[in-house]
Design a protein around this motif. Sequence first.
Motif, PDB file in Angstrom:
ATOM      1  N   LEU A  51      -4.833   2.404  41.154  1.00  0.00           N
ATOM      2  CA  LEU A  51      -5.911   2.500  40.166  1.00  0.00           C
ATOM      3  C   LEU A  51      -7.140   3.211  40.722  1.00  0.00           C
ATOM      4  N   GLN A  52      -7.330   3.196  42.029  1.00  0.00           N
ATOM      5  CA  GLN A  52      -8.462   3.896  42.625  1.00  0.00           C
ATOM      6  C   GLN A  52      -8.173   5.375  42.858  1.00  0.00           C
ATOM      7  N   GLY A  53      -6.908   5.763  42.713  1.00  0.00           N
ATOM      8  CA  GLY A  53      -6.525   7.155  42.908  1.00  0.00           C
ATOM      9  C   GLY A  53      -6.550   7.924  41.602  1.00  0.00           C
ATOM     10  N   SER A  54      -5.401   8.481  41.230  1.00  0.00           N
ATOM     11  CA  SER A  54      -5.272   9.230  39.975  1.00  0.00           C
ATOM     12  C   SER A  54      -4.222   8.551  39.105  1.00  0.00           C
ATOM     13  N   PRO A  55      -4.561   7.418  38.528  1.00  0.00           N
ATOM     14  CA  PRO A  55      -3.576   6.648  37.774  1.00  0.00           C
ATOM     15  C   PRO A  55      -3.204   7.317  36.456  1.00  0.00           C
ATOM     16  N   ASP A  56      -2.133   6.820  35.859  1.00  0.00           N
ATOM     17  CA  ASP A  56      -1.734   7.280  34.544  1.00  0.00           C
ATOM     18  C   ASP A  56      -2.738   6.790  33.501  1.00  0.00           C
ATOM     19  N   ASP A  57      -2.668   7.378  32.317  1.00  0.00           N
ATOM     20  CA  ASP A  57      -3.592   6.998  31.246  1.00  0.00           C
ATOM     21  C   ASP A  57      -3.430   5.526  30.866  1.00  0.00           C
ATOM     22  N   VAL A  58      -2.190   5.102  30.741  1.00  0.00           N
ATOM     23  CA  VAL A  58      -1.858   3.728  30.380  1.00  0.00           C
ATOM     24  C   VAL A  58      -0.880   3.214  31.432  1.00  0.00           C
ATOM     25  N   PHE A  59      -0.979   1.933  31.773  1.00  0.00           N
ATOM     26  CA  PHE A  59      -0.069   1.379  32.774  1.00  0.00           C
ATOM     27  C   PHE A  59       0.314  -0.050  32.414  1.00  0.00           C
ATOM     28  N   SER A  60       1.514  -0.433  32.811  1.00  0.00           N
ATOM     29  CA  SER A  60       1.996  -1.798  32.560  1.00  0.00           C
ATOM     30  C   SER A  60       1.353  -2.753  33.552  1.00  0.00           C
ATOM     31  N   TRP A  61       1.013  -3.947  33.061  1.00  0.00           N
ATOM     32  CA  TRP A  61       0.412  -4.941  33.954  1.00  0.00           C
ATOM     33  C   TRP A  61       0.546  -6.323  33.348  1.00  0.00           C
ATOM     34  N   PHE A  62      -0.237  -7.279  33.872  1.00  0.00           N
ATOM     35  CA  PHE A  62      -0.098  -8.679  33.515  1.00  0.00           C
ATOM     36  C   PHE A  62      -1.421  -9.241  32.994  1.00  0.00           C
ATOM     37  N   ALA A  63      -1.310 -10.256  32.149  1.00  0.00           N
ATOM     38  CA  ALA A  63      -2.499 -10.943  31.654  1.00  0.00           C
ATOM     39  C   ALA A  63      -3.048 -11.878  32.729  1.00  0.00           C
ATOM     40  N   GLY A  64      -4.250 -12.396  32.485  1.00  0.00           N
ATOM     41  CA  GLY A  64      -4.805 -13.423  33.351  1.00  0.00           C
ATOM     42  C   GLY A  64      -5.670 -12.885  34.471  1.00  0.00           C
ATOM     43  N   TYR A  65      -5.630 -13.616  35.581  1.00  0.00           N
ATOM     44  CA  TYR A  65      -6.520 -13.361  36.710  1.00  0.00           C
ATOM     45  C   TYR A  65      -6.392 -11.946  37.253  1.00  0.00           C
ATOM     46  N   ARG A  66      -5.164 -11.450  37.406  1.00  0.00           N
ATOM     47  CA  ARG A  66      -4.972 -10.129  37.997  1.00  0.00           C
ATOM     48  C   ARG A  66      -5.512  -9.036  37.089  1.00  0.00           C
ATOM     49  N   MET A  67      -5.404  -9.225  35.780  1.00  0.00           N
ATOM     50  CA  MET A  67      -6.013  -8.286  34.846  1.00  0.00           C
ATOM     51  C   MET A  67      -7.525  -8.319  34.993  1.00  0.00           C
ATOM     52  N   GLN A  68      -8.085  -9.516  35.086  1.00  0.00           N
ATOM     53  CA  GLN A  68      -9.535  -9.655  35.193  1.00  0.00           C
ATOM     54  C   GLN A  68     -10.080  -9.044  36.475  1.00  0.00           C
ATOM     55  N   PHE A  69      -9.316  -9.149  37.540  1.00  0.00           N
ATOM     56  CA  PHE A  69      -9.757  -8.604  38.821  1.00  0.00           C
ATOM     57  C   PHE A  69     -10.070  -7.118  38.691  1.00  0.00           C
ATOM     58  N   PHE A  70      -9.150  -6.364  38.102  1.00  0.00           N
ATOM     59  CA  PHE A  70      -9.331  -4.921  38.001  1.00  0.00           C
ATOM     60  C   PHE A  70     -10.369  -4.553  36.947  1.00  0.00           C
ATOM     61  N   ALA A  71     -10.468  -5.351  35.901  1.00  0.00           N
ATOM     62  CA  ALA A  71     -11.510  -5.125  34.907  1.00  0.00           C
ATOM     63  C   ALA A  71     -12.891  -5.304  35.542  1.00  0.00           C
ATOM     64  N   ALA A  72     -13.042  -6.363  36.350  1.00  0.00           N
ATOM     65  CA  ALA A  72     -14.324  -6.640  37.007  1.00  0.00           C
ATOM     66  C   ALA A  72     -14.685  -5.558  38.015  1.00  0.00           C
ATOM     67  N   GLN A  73     -13.676  -4.895  38.583  1.00  0.00           N
ATOM     68  CA  GLN A  73     -13.928  -3.832  39.558  1.00  0.00           C
ATOM     69  C   GLN A  73     -14.163  -2.479  38.894  1.00  0.00           C
ATOM     70  N   GLY A  74     -14.108  -2.422  37.571  1.00  0.00           N
ATOM     71  CA  GLY A  74     -14.298  -1.156  36.875  1.00  0.00           C
ATOM     72  C   GLY A  74     -13.107  -0.224  37.005  1.00  0.00           C
ATOM     73  N   LEU A  75     -11.929  -0.782  37.265  1.00  0.00           N
ATOM     74  CA  LEU A  75     -10.730   0.032  37.441  1.00  0.00           C
ATOM     75  C   LEU A  75      -9.866   0.090  36.186  1.00  0.00           C
ATOM     76  N   ALA A  76     -10.389  -0.422  35.082  1.00  0.00           N
ATOM     77  CA  ALA A  76      -9.679  -0.376  33.806  1.00  0.00           C
ATOM     78  C   ALA A  76     -10.702  -0.173  32.696  1.00  0.00           C
ATOM     79  N   SER A  77     -10.246   0.360  31.578  1.00  0.00           N
ATOM     80  CA  SER A  77     -11.142   0.654  30.451  1.00  0.00           C
ATOM     81  C   SER A  77     -11.181  -0.487  29.446  1.00  0.00           C
ATOM     82  N   ASP A  78     -12.330  -0.682  28.872  1.00  0.00           N
ATOM     83  CA  ASP A  78     -12.519  -1.611  27.765  1.00  0.00           C
ATOM     84  C   ASP A  78     -11.724  -1.097  26.560  1.00  0.00           C
ATOM     85  N   ILE A  79     -10.838  -1.916  26.027  1.00  0.00           N
ATOM     86  CA  ILE A  79     -10.053  -1.512  24.855  1.00  0.00           C
ATOM     87  C   ILE A  79     -10.316  -2.461  23.683  1.00  0.00           C
TER      88      ILE A  79
END
Length: 446
Positions: free
Chosen positions: A110-138
């Motif tokens: 996610l810190q490199g050149s990620p794809d536009d959309v990526f598969s992932w998981f709900a919960g804590y791990r999702m929140q971690f990357f959201a809090a780091q600014g590594l995912a977009s608000d949808i």
Amino acid sequence: MNRPTTESEYLAGLVPASAGRHGFSRRSMLRGSMLAAGIPALLAACGGGGETSGGGGGGSQVTLGSNFSDEVPLKTMKAMVEDAQQKQGISIKLNTVDHTTFQNNINNYLQGSPDDVFSWFAGYRMQFFAAQGLASDISDVWSTVGANYTDAFKKASTGEDGKQYLVPTTYGPWAVFYRKSLWAERGYQAPTTLDEMTALSQQMQADGLVPLAFADKEGWPAMGTFDQLNMRINGYQFHLDLMAGEEAWTDQKVKTVFDTWRGLLPYHQTDSLGRTWQEAASGIVNKTSGMMVIGSFIGQQFEEADQEDIDFFNFPEVDPAIGADAVEAPIDGFMMSKRPRNEEGARKLLEYFGSPEDGVVQTTNDPSGIAANSKSDQGHYTELQKKCAEFVANAASISQFMDRDTRPDFASTVMIPSLQTFISNPADIDGLCNDIENQKKSIFTS
């Protein structure tokens, strides 16, 4: 909540699918910490390869990073991509990476050149990357698809800032799975207590079977056994607090979990650290193993003709005062990277993933999952899918899974090697717990 929830209550969202009494806001400590793990060139270049479907190219395409790498999930993903292109009028470039590689190196990706959309998981791990600014608000996507979900799924897809970052697609419970025909042949009955499960394991050994199929080459499967034992011995809230770094791994409660597990190890399949979960599951398929603590995705290993021969029982009660009404049921979904190259197309793709049609495509091609979308037609569900849906709906408490309920750096760099150490040498529980606690303090205070 001191009673099982009814299905209507669960679907109404009265039981959060991923949070305890503290909710996710307690985890603001995530900011400023990154997953310290190397990244293989394969994942670093995830956005640059893969299969292209449909017309168009370059900036007109949406790139989709996927961990759907096994045979059945890959077939399912290709069907989803084809359906999304037809319904949304977009061209999708699918980039598939081995599931474990993708999961263990997601932060670097996610810190490199990620794809536009990526598969992932709900919960804590999702929140971690959201809090780091590594995912977009949808949240705007949720304004379109939100009516298709209960409040529970929305909460599991929401970041600390109250915005949505994931579109959930499927979920499935962890339990103890087996083949009905084998159990009928041998006259086995599903145990409801750990003592009964131990006695059953001894009978299976006498009958020439491996009682508990087991594998931990990838590092994460053993987490499921720890989670089940911890929730049965110490309760759901203690488990969540332990995962959040709020309880000590040196607590006697945790040592009791490992000690109880040590008593079960003689019934586990040997040489597990050199075996994948698929290889262990083949023992269930081939009737050489009696049962397996695993997720409902074990159904992916069965031929279509054998799907109705799969069954499961809830992990047994250990302490009557705690009971057995906590269930592990991880939620899978899709997120958008922080700077998608085709943002408009990415949002269209996420809208498709949030549609009832996607739920049907996914659960038809992969009958081991349950659609998170409450408006998806369930008329095609197998008996196993129906039982899984009812099982989760009647749970009093629902966890996500160790590597989703705790910090990703702690799960990957501490718990994977620690559990593998325990499996190979379970004698020194005190030393193991001291080591985990020391590393936990360093990580959770960083």
